[in-house]
Enzyme design. Structure first.
Site, PDB file in Angstrom:
ATOM      1  N   ASP A 130     -11.865   9.669   8.947  1.00 56.68           N
ATOM      2  CA  ASP A 130     -12.203  10.532   7.809  1.00 56.68           C
ATOM      3  C   ASP A 130     -12.253  12.010   8.208  1.00 56.68           C
ATOM      4  OD1 ASP A 130     -12.868  11.100   5.208  1.00 56.68           O
ATOM      5  OD2 ASP A 130     -15.017  10.756   5.491  1.00 56.68           O
ATOM      6  N   ASN A 176      -7.731   4.904  -2.323  1.00 54.80           N
ATOM      7  CA  ASN A 176      -6.898   6.085  -2.016  1.00 54.80           C
ATOM      8  C   ASN A 176      -5.685   6.195  -2.954  1.00 54.80           C
ATOM      9  OD1 ASN A 176      -7.318   5.898   1.619  1.00 54.80           O
ATOM     10  ND2 ASN A 176      -8.514   7.011   0.088  1.00 54.80           N
TER      11      ASN A 176
HETATM   12  C1  FPP Z   1      -9.415  10.256   5.222  1.00 50.86           C
HETATM   13  O1  FPP Z   1      -9.475  11.656   5.229  1.00 50.86           O
HETATM   14  C2  FPP Z   1      -8.160   9.822   5.778  1.00 50.86           C
HETATM   15  C3  FPP Z   1      -7.207   9.151   5.102  1.00 50.86           C
HETATM   16  C4  FPP Z   1      -7.328   8.785   3.673  1.00 50.86           C
HETATM   17  C5  FPP Z   1      -5.950   8.802   5.745  1.00 50.86           C
HETATM   18  C6  FPP Z   1      -6.020   8.393   7.187  1.00 50.86           C
HETATM   19  C7  FPP Z   1      -4.647   8.196   7.632  1.00 50.86           C
HETATM   20  C8  FPP Z   1      -4.096   8.742   8.732  1.00 50.86           C
HETATM   21  C9  FPP Z   1      -4.820   9.507   9.752  1.00 50.86           C
HETATM   22  C10 FPP Z   1      -2.648   8.491   8.888  1.00 50.86           C
HETATM   23  C11 FPP Z   1      -2.315   7.757  10.109  1.00 50.86           C
HETATM   24  C12 FPP Z   1      -2.470   6.325  10.067  1.00 50.86           C
HETATM   25  C13 FPP Z   1      -1.648   5.484  10.738  1.00 50.86           C
HETATM   26  C14 FPP Z   1      -2.006   4.056  10.889  1.00 50.86           C
HETATM   27  C15 FPP Z   1      -0.377   5.942  11.333  1.00 50.86           C
HETATM   28  P1  FPP Z   1      -9.685  12.429   3.871  1.00 50.86           P
HETATM   29  O2  FPP Z   1      -8.359  12.848   3.372  1.00 50.86           O
HETATM   30  O3  FPP Z   1     -10.482  11.593   2.923  1.00 50.86           O
HETATM   31  O4  FPP Z   1     -10.497  13.659   4.368  1.00 50.86           O
HETATM   32  P2  FPP Z   1     -11.619  14.457   3.572  1.00 50.86           P
HETATM   33  O5  FPP Z   1     -12.810  13.538   3.490  1.00 50.86           O
HETATM   34  O6  FPP Z   1     -11.868  15.632   4.452  1.00 50.86           O
HETATM   35  O7  FPP Z   1     -11.053  14.815   2.247  1.00 50.86           O
END
Ligand code: FPP
Length: 233
Positions: free
Chosen positions: A13, A61
């Protein structure tokens, strides 16, 4: 390191906030998140951790802006394609949690190819939550057992229908990004997992951060609801 977990699970996250703080689009945070994942994954396996589970895309998501989900899917496909060869060399087996049938066709193809290619590897397991939700997983398992005519369900039969069938539960769940919750991740499997939270945003997570989490894990006394010599009075 005193006591090493066999299975760690990570809620990656903070990508969006990391990018916004740099006046960059959220997708940039996700691409940096992939780099953090690559470093953490390889380090974890090199230490002897056998299973690494990650939350890459949740059922919730899907309601994000289309441009962001498309970029995320493209990143996932690229990473799975690229990492497939490395997984072969390192004898890592891929496992997927989630309903991938609703994902873009090219991502499904990349996933199926990597699953097939790595199916017999025994060096470690990389378990990705992709269009995954813990509640969905539980309902899916229950419905499968009901459809098969079961009237009573026991834990052994139930666990065989989870995406993690045959895998031990996570010993340690790591959540960077400052939030103190599980957000529908591995709800059944998390029953006795140790939880580790840090304010570090996922793109900044690295070997040193994993070491900190493992050190903290090393200090925890796991009792699984039982009385041990230490907590007996
Ligand atoms: C949460 O951060 C993260 C995600 C929804 C995506 C996580 C995915 C990756 C790191 C891609 C790589 C994965 C693989 C398996 C190759 P957020 O966008 O919710 O962050 P925020 O809370 O700051 O808005």
């Amino acid at each position: 390191m005193s006591k090493l977990p066999e299975h760690i699970a990570i809620i990656m996250d903070g990508n969006g906030r990391w990018a916004s703080a740099r006046l960059m689009p959220r997708s940039y945070g996700h691409s940096q998140g992939v780099k953090a994942l690559d470093v953490t994954l390889r380090y974890a396996f090199s230490l002897g951790i056998r299973i690494v589970s990650v939350y890459a895309f949740s059922t919730e998501n899907r309601s994000r802006p289309r441009a962001e989900t498309e970029r995320l899917f493209a990143l996932l496909r690229e990473y799975i394609d690229e990492y497939s060869d490395k997984m072969q060399t390192e004898k890592i087996k891929l496992n997927i949690m989630g309903d991938i049938s609703k994902l873009p066709a090219d991502l499904q193809t990349a996933v199926s190819k990597a699953l097939k290619l790595t199916a017999n590897n025994t060096g470690g397991i990389f378990n990705i939550g992709l269009n995954y939700g813990g509640r969905d997983e539980i309902l899916r398992a229950v419905n499968k057992l009901l459809a098969a005519g079961n009237k009573n369900i026991n834990a052994d039969e139930f666990e065989k229908e989870l995406y993690t069938a045959g895998l031990p539960d996570p010993d340690l769940i790591i959540r960077p990004g400052g939030e103190l919750r599980l957000s529908n991740f591995m709800l059944w499997q998390a029953a006795y997992s140790e939880l580790y939270f840090t304010d570090v945003l996922w793109p900044d997570f690295d070997k040193a951060e994993l070491q900190k989490a493992l050190q903290e894990y090393g200090k925890r006394e796991r009792r699984f609801g039982k009385v041990t010599e230490k907590n007996e009075k």
